[in-house]
Scaffold this motif. Structure first.
Motif, PDB file in Angstrom:
ATOM      1  N   GLU A 149      32.035  58.599  60.151  1.00  0.00           N
ATOM      2  CA  GLU A 149      30.601  58.341  60.352  1.00  0.00           C
ATOM      3  C   GLU A 149      29.811  58.684  59.092  1.00  0.00           C
ATOM      4  N   LYS A 150      30.195  59.747  58.411  1.00  0.00           N
ATOM      5  CA  LYS A 150      29.511  60.163  57.179  1.00  0.00           C
ATOM      6  C   LYS A 150      29.652  59.087  56.093  1.00  0.00           C
ATOM      7  N   VAL A 151      30.854  58.555  55.928  1.00  0.00           N
ATOM      8  CA  VAL A 151      31.099  57.519  54.913  1.00  0.00           C
ATOM      9  C   VAL A 151      30.401  56.218  55.295  1.00  0.00           C
ATOM     10  N   SER A 152      30.306  55.911  56.585  1.00  0.00           N
ATOM     11  CA  SER A 152      29.670  54.659  57.010  1.00  0.00           C
ATOM     12  C   SER A 152      28.206  54.596  56.577  1.00  0.00           C
ATOM     13  N   LYS A 153      27.556  55.747  56.448  1.00  0.00           N
ATOM     14  CA  LYS A 153      26.154  55.777  55.999  1.00  0.00           C
ATOM     15  C   LYS A 153      26.033  55.513  54.501  1.00  0.00           C
ATOM     16  N   LYS A 154      27.087  55.823  53.747  1.00  0.00           N
ATOM     17  CA  LYS A 154      27.075  55.602  52.293  1.00  0.00           C
ATOM     18  C   LYS A 154      27.606  54.221  51.902  1.00  0.00           C
ATOM     19  N   ALA A 155      28.433  53.637  52.753  1.00  0.00           N
ATOM     20  CA  ALA A 155      29.108  52.377  52.400  1.00  0.00           C
ATOM     21  C   ALA A 155      28.101  51.251  52.245  1.00  0.00           C
ATOM     22  N   GLU A 156      28.202  50.554  51.139  1.00  0.00           N
ATOM     23  CA  GLU A 156      27.316  49.424  50.846  1.00  0.00           C
ATOM     24  C   GLU A 156      28.080  48.095  50.847  1.00  0.00           C
ATOM     25  N   TYR A 157      29.348  48.125  50.381  1.00  0.00           N
ATOM     26  CA  TYR A 157      30.135  46.899  50.232  1.00  0.00           C
ATOM     27  C   TYR A 157      31.571  47.079  50.731  1.00  0.00           C
ATOM     28  N   ILE A 158      32.145  45.998  51.232  1.00  0.00           N
ATOM     29  CA  ILE A 158      33.597  45.867  51.404  1.00  0.00           C
ATOM     30  C   ILE A 158      33.995  44.731  50.481  1.00  0.00           C
ATOM     31  N   CYS A 159      34.966  44.976  49.615  1.00  0.00           N
ATOM     32  CA  CYS A 159      35.385  43.970  48.649  1.00  0.00           C
ATOM     33  C   CYS A 159      36.878  43.695  48.765  1.00  0.00           C
ATOM     34  N   THR A 160      37.254  42.465  48.476  1.00  0.00           N
ATOM     35  CA  THR A 160      38.660  42.111  48.323  1.00  0.00           C
ATOM     36  C   THR A 160      38.826  41.515  46.933  1.00  0.00           C
ATOM     37  N   THR A 161      39.877  41.949  46.249  1.00  0.00           N
ATOM     38  CA  THR A 161      40.165  41.498  44.892  1.00  0.00           C
ATOM     39  C   THR A 161      41.559  40.909  44.854  1.00  0.00           C
ATOM     40  N   SER A 162      41.687  39.732  44.259  1.00  0.00           N
ATOM     41  CA  SER A 162      43.009  39.113  44.157  1.00  0.00           C
ATOM     42  C   SER A 162      43.873  39.938  43.217  1.00  0.00           C
ATOM     43  N   LYS A 163      45.124  40.122  43.592  1.00  0.00           N
ATOM     44  CA  LYS A 163      46.089  40.843  42.767  1.00  0.00           C
ATOM     45  C   LYS A 163      47.044  39.805  42.200  1.00  0.00           C
ATOM     46  N   LEU A 164      47.100  39.739  40.892  1.00  0.00           N
ATOM     47  CA  LEU A 164      47.854  38.681  40.234  1.00  0.00           C
ATOM     48  C   LEU A 164      49.308  39.055  40.072  1.00  0.00           C
ATOM     49  N   ARG A 165      50.154  38.025  40.085  1.00  0.00           N
ATOM     50  CA  ARG A 165      51.597  38.239  39.955  1.00  0.00           C
ATOM     51  C   ARG A 165      51.929  38.743  38.560  1.00  0.00           C
ATOM     52  N   GLY A 166      52.883  39.638  38.480  1.00  0.00           N
ATOM     53  CA  GLY A 166      53.308  40.153  37.195  1.00  0.00           C
ATOM     54  C   GLY A 166      54.797  40.041  36.978  1.00  0.00           C
ATOM     55  N   ASN A 167      55.500  39.410  37.922  1.00  0.00           N
ATOM     56  CA  ASN A 167      56.955  39.390  37.853  1.00  0.00           C
ATOM     57  C   ASN A 167      57.529  38.058  37.379  1.00  0.00           C
ATOM     58  N   ASP A 168      56.695  37.163  36.865  1.00  0.00           N
ATOM     59  CA  ASP A 168      57.211  35.892  36.355  1.00  0.00           C
ATOM     60  C   ASP A 168      56.398  35.444  35.143  1.00  0.00           C
ATOM     61  N   ASP A 169      56.689  34.269  34.622  1.00  0.00           N
ATOM     62  CA  ASP A 169      56.037  33.795  33.413  1.00  0.00           C
ATOM     63  C   ASP A 169      54.628  33.271  33.662  1.00  0.00           C
ATOM     64  N   PHE A 170      54.306  32.870  34.892  1.00  0.00           N
ATOM     65  CA  PHE A 170      52.989  32.326  35.201  1.00  0.00           C
ATOM     66  C   PHE A 170      52.015  33.462  35.471  1.00  0.00           C
ATOM     67  N   LYS A 171      50.979  33.554  34.666  1.00  0.00           N
ATOM     68  CA  LYS A 171      49.964  34.580  34.858  1.00  0.00           C
ATOM     69  C   LYS A 171      48.587  33.919  34.883  1.00  0.00           C
ATOM     70  N   PRO A 172      47.930  33.852  36.052  1.00  0.00           N
ATOM     71  CA  PRO A 172      46.609  33.248  36.127  1.00  0.00           C
ATOM     72  C   PRO A 172      45.608  34.033  35.288  1.00  0.00           C
ATOM     73  N   ILE A 173      44.592  33.346  34.804  1.00  0.00           N
ATOM     74  CA  ILE A 173      43.596  33.976  33.956  1.00  0.00           C
ATOM     75  C   ILE A 173      42.525  34.671  34.788  1.00  0.00           C
ATOM     76  N   VAL A 174      42.185  34.095  35.933  1.00  0.00           N
ATOM     77  CA  VAL A 174      41.040  34.554  36.705  1.00  0.00           C
ATOM     78  C   VAL A 174      41.473  35.449  37.863  1.00  0.00           C
ATOM     79  N   GLU A 175      40.858  36.622  37.936  1.00  0.00           N
ATOM     80  CA  GLU A 175      41.016  37.514  39.082  1.00  0.00           C
ATOM     81  C   GLU A 175      39.712  37.434  39.854  1.00  0.00           C
ATOM     82  N   SER A 176      39.768  37.124  41.126  1.00  0.00           N
ATOM     83  CA  SER A 176      38.533  36.947  41.892  1.00  0.00           C
ATOM     84  C   SER A 176      38.280  38.152  42.779  1.00  0.00           C
ATOM     85  N   ARG A 177      36.974  38.502  42.880  1.00  0.00           N
ATOM     86  CA  ARG A 177      36.556  39.574  43.784  1.00  0.00           C
ATOM     87  C   ARG A 177      35.399  39.072  44.634  1.00  0.00           C
ATOM     88  N   ILE A 178      35.515  39.257  45.930  1.00  0.00           N
ATOM     89  CA  ILE A 178      34.477  38.860  46.884  1.00  0.00           C
ATOM     90  C   ILE A 178      34.040  40.123  47.606  1.00  0.00           C
TER      91      ILE A 178
END
Length: 123
Positions: free
Chosen positions: A89-118
């Motif tokens: 309840e204490k944290v709920s009064k301080k919380a302003e945003y919930i965000c999700t951020t894309s986590k990019l693959r690091g285990n292959d040769d393809f690496k996207p340039i853009v990381e998105s956060r909503i």
């Protein structure tokens, strides 16, 4: 030549990210007496990203403590995933945003340039 290519990507290129609803979530009472909960839904519009990290932030973009089943969600391409976020309840009064951020693959040769956060903002 290079300037015109860069200008094309800035003005004409489209970057598809992901979506998260509701845009303005509200906390409700959890089954735990001292905790609040909200339910969010993420939709993935990116073929190159399928992992999304969840964060709860205050008005100065500092991370706040929260509990969810998984802090990093697997969201397949063009699929929806629902998740619950629990805070005290204490944290709920301080919380302003919930965000999700894309986590990019690091285990292959393809690496996207853009990381998105909503982010969704609490009313």
């Amino acid at each position: 030549m290079y300037r015109s290519v860069i200008l094309f990507f800035i003005l004409g290129g489209t970057v598809l990210g992901h979506e998260m609803v509701p845009t303005y979530p509200k906390w409700s009472q959890s089954f735990i007496p001292t905790a609040k909960v909200t339910t969010m839904k993420v939709f993935n519009k990116r073929e190159d990203a399928k992992w999304y990290q969840i964060n709860v932030l205050d008005n100065k973009w500092n991370q706040l403590p929260f509990v969810t089943r998984f802090k990093i969600l697997e969201v397949p391409y063009q699929k929806h995933v629902k998740f619950d976020v629990y805070v005290s309840e204490k944290v709920s009064k301080k919380a302003e945003y919930i965000c999700t951020t894309s986590k990019l693959r690091g285990n292959d040769d393809f690496k996207p340039i853009v990381e998105s956060r909503i982010c969704s903002r609490f009313k």
